[in-house]
Design an enzyme around this catalytic site. Structure first.
Site, mmCIF file in Angstrom:
data_model
loop_
_atom_site.group_PDB
_atom_site.id
_atom_site.type_symbol
_atom_site.label_atom_id
_atom_site.label_comp_id
_atom_site.label_asym_id
_atom_site.label_seq_id
_atom_site.Cartn_x
_atom_site.Cartn_y
_atom_site.Cartn_z
ATOM 1 N NE ARG A 103 -18.114 13.139 -59.531
ATOM 2 C CZ ARG A 103 -19.297 12.545 -59.594
ATOM 3 N NH1 ARG A 103 -20.389 13.214 -59.304
ATOM 4 N NH2 ARG A 103 -19.387 11.302 -59.978
ATOM 5 C CB CYS A 105 -16.802 10.599 -56.606
ATOM 6 S SG CYS A 105 -18.223 10.130 -55.591
#
Length: 125
Positions: A103, A105
């Protein structure tokens, strides 16, 4: 390699020149989903938690239409309007992405329709 456009009326329609997702080989690449209620076409929530829930519902429908699910996600990119919402966003995110895909972010200056969150996913079919 043939590319297949993914479209479902269970998630918000694309509001520009793009597809909800594209299948390429055994991978699906979703466009970023924002917290639009597909039934009304409106953003109906104001908290990060409620907006994140709607984003996840939308992503789930797009992934399903492509023939996959959250469990097959390999990478997500998450955009937050305020990094102060990071912990609250993670609380919702963790309920859906239980396999902990890779991920990124980031906080961004502005998101479409001035929403608080947008998420895109790459998943295996």
């Amino acid at each position: 390699m043939e590319l297949k456009k993914v479209a479902t009326d269970k998630a918000p329609a694309a509001i520009g020149p793009y597809s909800q997702a594209i299948v390429c080989g055994n991978m699906v690449f979703t466009s970023g989903q924002i917290p639009i209620n597909p039934a009304t076409g409106n953003v109906e929530t104001t908290t990060i938690e409620a907006q994140a829930e709607q984003v996840m519902k939308n992503l789930g429908e797009v992934l399903s239409a492509a023939g996959t699910s959250f469990e097959n996600a390999v990478k997500t990119t998450c955009f937050l309007a305020d990094m102060g919402d990071f912990a609250a966003f993670n609380g919702v995110y963790a309920k859906y992405f239980t396999t902990n895909p890779a991920r990124s972010c980031v906080a961004v200056k502005t998101l479409p329709k001035n929403v608080l969150v947008e998420v895109e996913v790459i998943a295996v079919l």
